[in-house]
Design a protein around this motif. Structure first.
Motif, PDB file in Angstrom:
ATOM      1  N   ALA A 110       0.764  -1.135   0.020  1.00 24.89           N
ATOM      2  CA  ALA A 110       0.080  -0.222  -0.073  1.00 24.89           C
ATOM      3  C   ALA A 110       0.893   1.206   0.105  1.00 24.89           C
ATOM      4  O   ALA A 110       0.547   2.149  -0.638  1.00 24.89           O
ATOM      5  N   ILE A 111       1.936   1.351   0.534  1.00 23.35           N
ATOM      6  CA  ILE A 111       3.134   2.355   0.469  1.00 23.35           C
ATOM      7  C   ILE A 111       3.635   2.603  -0.583  1.00 23.35           C
ATOM      8  O   ILE A 111       3.599   3.859  -1.128  1.00 23.35           O
ATOM      9  N   ILE A 112       3.705   1.470  -1.384  1.00 21.07           N
ATOM     10  CA  ILE A 112       4.191   1.539  -2.719  1.00 21.07           C
ATOM     11  C   ILE A 112       3.121   2.240  -3.684  1.00 21.07           C
ATOM     12  O   ILE A 112       3.520   2.972  -4.645  1.00 21.07           O
ATOM     13  N   LEU A 113       1.944   1.584  -3.450  1.00 25.52           N
ATOM     14  CA  LEU A 113       1.074   2.156  -4.306  1.00 25.52           C
ATOM     15  C   LEU A 113       0.874   3.920  -4.070  1.00 25.52           C
ATOM     16  O   LEU A 113       0.456   4.618  -5.074  1.00 25.52           O
ATOM     17  N   ASP A 114       0.614   4.217  -2.577  1.00 27.15           N
ATOM     18  CA  ASP A 114       0.689   5.669  -2.090  1.00 27.15           C
ATOM     19  C   ASP A 114       1.958   6.416  -2.863  1.00 27.15           C
ATOM     20  O   ASP A 114       1.750   7.497  -3.354  1.00 27.15           O
ATOM     21  N   LEU A 115       3.280   5.744  -3.002  1.00 33.16           N
ATOM     22  CA  LEU A 115       4.258   6.435  -3.624  1.00 33.16           C
ATOM     23  C   LEU A 115       3.863   6.693  -5.333  1.00 33.16           C
ATOM     24  O   LEU A 115       4.496   7.654  -5.729  1.00 33.16           O
ATOM     25  N   ALA A 116       3.415   5.502  -5.874  1.00 27.00           N
ATOM     26  CA  ALA A 116       3.141   5.834  -7.284  1.00 27.00           C
ATOM     27  C   ALA A 116       2.164   6.824  -7.468  1.00 27.00           C
ATOM     28  O   ALA A 116       2.350   7.514  -8.530  1.00 27.00           O
ATOM     29  N   LEU A 117       1.157   7.055  -6.861  1.00 23.63           N
ATOM     30  CA  LEU A 117       0.209   8.211  -6.659  1.00 23.63           C
ATOM     31  C   LEU A 117       0.936   9.253  -6.633  1.00 23.63           C
ATOM     32  O   LEU A 117       0.699  10.485  -7.309  1.00 23.63           O
ATOM     33  N   LYS A 118       1.997   9.419  -5.650  1.00 17.23           N
ATOM     34  CA  LYS A 118       2.493  10.813  -5.377  1.00 17.23           C
ATOM     35  C   LYS A 118       3.220  10.962  -6.485  1.00 17.23           C
ATOM     36  O   LYS A 118       3.538  12.258  -7.062  1.00 17.23           O
ATOM     37  N   LEU A 119       3.956  10.053  -7.278  1.00 21.76           N
ATOM     38  CA  LEU A 119       4.941  10.407  -8.521  1.00 21.76           C
ATOM     39  C   LEU A 119       3.991  10.849  -9.604  1.00 21.76           C
ATOM     40  O   LEU A 119       4.417  11.814 -10.341  1.00 21.76           O
ATOM     41  N   ASP A 120       2.771  10.252  -9.763  1.00 24.88           N
ATOM     42  CA  ASP A 120       1.897  10.714 -10.919  1.00 24.88           C
ATOM     43  C   ASP A 120       1.499  12.258 -10.540  1.00 24.88           C
ATOM     44  O   ASP A 120       1.515  12.953 -11.373  1.00 24.88           O
ATOM     45  N   THR A 121       1.158  12.655  -9.443  1.00 25.85           N
ATOM     46  CA  THR A 121       0.849  13.864  -8.984  1.00 25.85           C
ATOM     47  C   THR A 121       2.089  14.991  -9.055  1.00 25.85           C
ATOM     48  O   THR A 121       1.748  15.889  -9.818  1.00 25.85           O
ATOM     49  N   MET A 122       3.232  14.452  -8.899  1.00 27.39           N
ATOM     50  CA  MET A 122       4.549  15.310  -9.152  1.00 27.39           C
ATOM     51  C   MET A 122       4.616  15.615 -10.584  1.00 27.39           C
ATOM     52  O   MET A 122       5.151  16.660 -10.928  1.00 27.39           O
ATOM     53  N   ARG A 123       4.357  14.682 -11.463  1.00 27.51           N
ATOM     54  CA  ARG A 123       4.560  14.752 -12.793  1.00 27.51           C
ATOM     55  C   ARG A 123       3.556  15.549 -13.568  1.00 27.51           C
ATOM     56  O   ARG A 123       3.727  16.129 -14.722  1.00 27.51           O
TER      57      ARG A 123
END
Length: 583
Positions: free
Chosen positions: A205-218
């Motif tokens: 779930a942490i990795i999923l949250d990090l992927a969402l954060k990366l998408d936001t940052m892009r």
């Protein structure tokens, strides 16, 4: 059925007659003036470009468009996943998640950054697939946007997809506002928060949250400056170190660089320009040196006899890491010796004393590197003869890659066996865990056990049960989606099966009839694997055109550096958009 062909200025008076499709209405397909309208042909006999155009027009129907999205997204995700995580069970799970989410996401309004919800969901899913996450995590990434939009509940996900995906969505929603648990983002609070996440949340779930954060940052450009800075500071303090801690360096490096860009844009541009000044020509330097070294190693008789496989990974120094070394560590530019880096990993031949043979091979690689480039002995370290306290083993070298034409910074090279590499990545007191705020070896060991247990449990759920499939018979990746659509397993997709999938996507049965008419080239009332494979190739072509256009736009914008003082580009873009919208 009549298919009328028109060019922009010369309408054709005679229609081309395609057999056996009474339900398909008239289509208008742009073609060249040299078309021989007096020779009717089946779709499979048309030139590829016109065949694709005909299929594309047919798939403008709601049901057809959603089938295109389903097939295209499924193929892209499964092609990015390794066979180790892509079982038949995983394929079915991904297929169900896409089938459920595509019609739901079409009902939601555009996201705050202007993208469609489906585009955002698939962007996150692609990041997770590239990280080789399991199908439960990728499915959760696909469904997260629909959950946040209120179009589906966790209970529905549990009933229709499975408890594993529902659990991950629940955990990721708990992580959504985790930063609000601390009053200030100072180093101590941020470290404590990361430690809390690593201890009490499902690592996937942490990795999923990090992927969402990366998408936001892009996609931060649409926000006001202050909001960009707030989000970037949170990512820099919490998310990027958290990504380091769980070993997802691909995420951590990009999160750091994007945060650096939005927090200190001028400083970022200086560092970026300096790093780019060391590149040359159209081919990246790191690829040139990688090929040069690989060729030298493969031609060595000793390595050919003792090593089964040689792999070399190359990387550029991240912008953020370079900035830290120049400013925080006070280094001079010439002292930053790992702007370019290579890692050589050797797999010794199986047999007795493989560890001893592997070590000898590492030293042989060092000798070959010394013959290719000039080594700086003062900056080289032998962690094989003298391992670190945590068991880390590797040879570290710094070499001068300058030539007669240009002076360049030093390149760092690491040499190790596959066993040493595994220890470096998963050691109980690894550098990654240290960056996450866990400096106690026992605590780090316990965390690693929890992380491994979560991954193993998911793998067990998704593992295929024994079946009658002959050992060694692998399903072609393109054939996976065909088998999922062919529910009765008779080797073809009937009109009833096509109608069923369209109804599950929320489309009308008439769309299935029209789609079958276009794709069924031999007019037998069903789709064979060859006919469906042709359709998949056309879907891939259309998807690639859109992706390439976006890539070319970005590249041209950088290369041409257009200062649009006249406003011509915006005016043309609006005119083009209006014209496309009317077509």
């Amino acid at each position: 059925m009549e298919l009328h062909l028109h060019s922009n200025s010369h309408p054709f008076s005679k229609p081309i007659i395609l057999p056996k499709c009474p339900s398909i209405s008239t289509y208008f397909v742009p073609v060249s003036l040299g078309w021989r309208e007096k020779h009717p042909r089946l779709l499979s006999e048309l030139p590829f470009s016109r065949r694709t155009a005909a299929v594309e027009m047919t798939l403008e129907q709601p049901g057809g468009k959603m089938v295109v999205e389903l097939v295209g997204a499924f193929n892209e995700l499964t092609e990015r996943m390794n066979n180790t995580v892509l079982s038949t069970s995983s394929s079915r799970l991904l297929f169900k998640a896409l089938k459920l989410s595509i019609p739901i996401l079409h009902t939601l309004p555009p996201t705050s950054d202007g993208r469609s919800p489906l585009e955002k969901a698939l962007s996150v899913a692609v990041v997770l697939a590239d990280l080789q996450m399991d199908a439960e995590v990728i499915s959760a990434g696909i469904l997260r946007e629909g959950l946040e939009g209120g179009a589906i509940s966790i209970y529905e996900v549990k009933d229709r997809i499975g408890i594993g995906t529902a659990h991950l969505l629940h955990e990721s929603m708990r992580l959504k506002n985790i930063s609000s648990k601390v009053g200030a983002l100072d180093d101590e609070s941020a470290s404590a928060l990361r430690k809390f996440c690593l201890t009490y949340y499902d690592i996937r779930a942490i990795i999923l949250d990090l992927a969402l954060k990366l998408d936001t940052m892009r996609h931060l450009d649409y926000l006001p400056r202050y909001k960009q800075q707030v989000i970037s500071l949170e990512v820099m303090k919490i998310n990027a170190p958290l990504a380091h801690a769980i070993g997802t360096n691909i995420l951590s490096l990009e999160l750091e660089d994007l945060s650096f860009l939005y927090l200190f844009p001028c400083s970022y541009l200086y560092v970026d320009a300096w790093l780019r000044s060391h590149e040359t020509g159209s081919k990246p330097l790191i690829d040139i040196y990688k090929e040069q070294l690989l060729q030298s190693l493969r031609s060595d008789p000793f390595l050919a006899e003792t090593v089964e496989n040689i792999s070399i990974e190359g990387h550029y120094k991240s912008r953020y890491s370079t900035m830290k070394k120049l400013l925080r560590d006070g280094r001079k530019p010439e002292d930053v010796n790992d702007i370019l880096g290579l890692r050589v990993v050797l797999s010794p031949a199986s047999g007795l004393n493989s560890s001893e043979v592997g070590e000898k091979a590492c030293y042989r690689v060092r000798e070959i590197i010394q013959s290719v480039w000039k080594e700086l002995p003062s900056r080289s370290k032998d962690y094989i003869a003298r391992p670190k306290a945590n068991g880390y083993k590797s040879l570290h070298m710094a070499v001068d890659i300058s030539d007669n034409c240009k002076s360049r910074p030093l390149m760092e090279i690491q040499v190790r066996t596959a066993e040493m590499d595994m220890m470096a990545a998963g050691g109980t007191a690894s550098h990654a865990l240290y960056k996450g705020g866990l400096t106690d070896p026992e605590e780090a060991k316990r965390l690693k056990a929890i992380m491994m247990a979560a991954a193993e449990l998911a793998a067990l759920r998704l593992k295929d049960l024994p079946s009658g499939t002959p050992v060694g018979l692998e399903i072609d990746r393109r054939d996976r989606v065909f088998r999922l659509l062919d529910k009765n397993g008779d080797g073809k997709i009937s009109i009833e099966e096509l109608m069923e999938i369209m109804e599950e996507l929320g489309a009308q049965g008439d769309d299935a009839q029209e789609m079958m008419c276009i794709l069924d080239s031999n007019s037998d009332g069903s789709l064979s694997s060859d006919e469906f494979d042709l359709f998949q190739k056309q879907v891939e072509l259309m998807r690639n055109l859109e992706d390439r256009d976006a890539q070319y736009k970005t590249l041209l914008n950088k290369k041409l550096e257009m200062a649009d003082s006249s406003g011509l580009i915006q005016a043309y873009t609006k005119k083009l958009g209006d014209r496309l919208a009317m077509n």
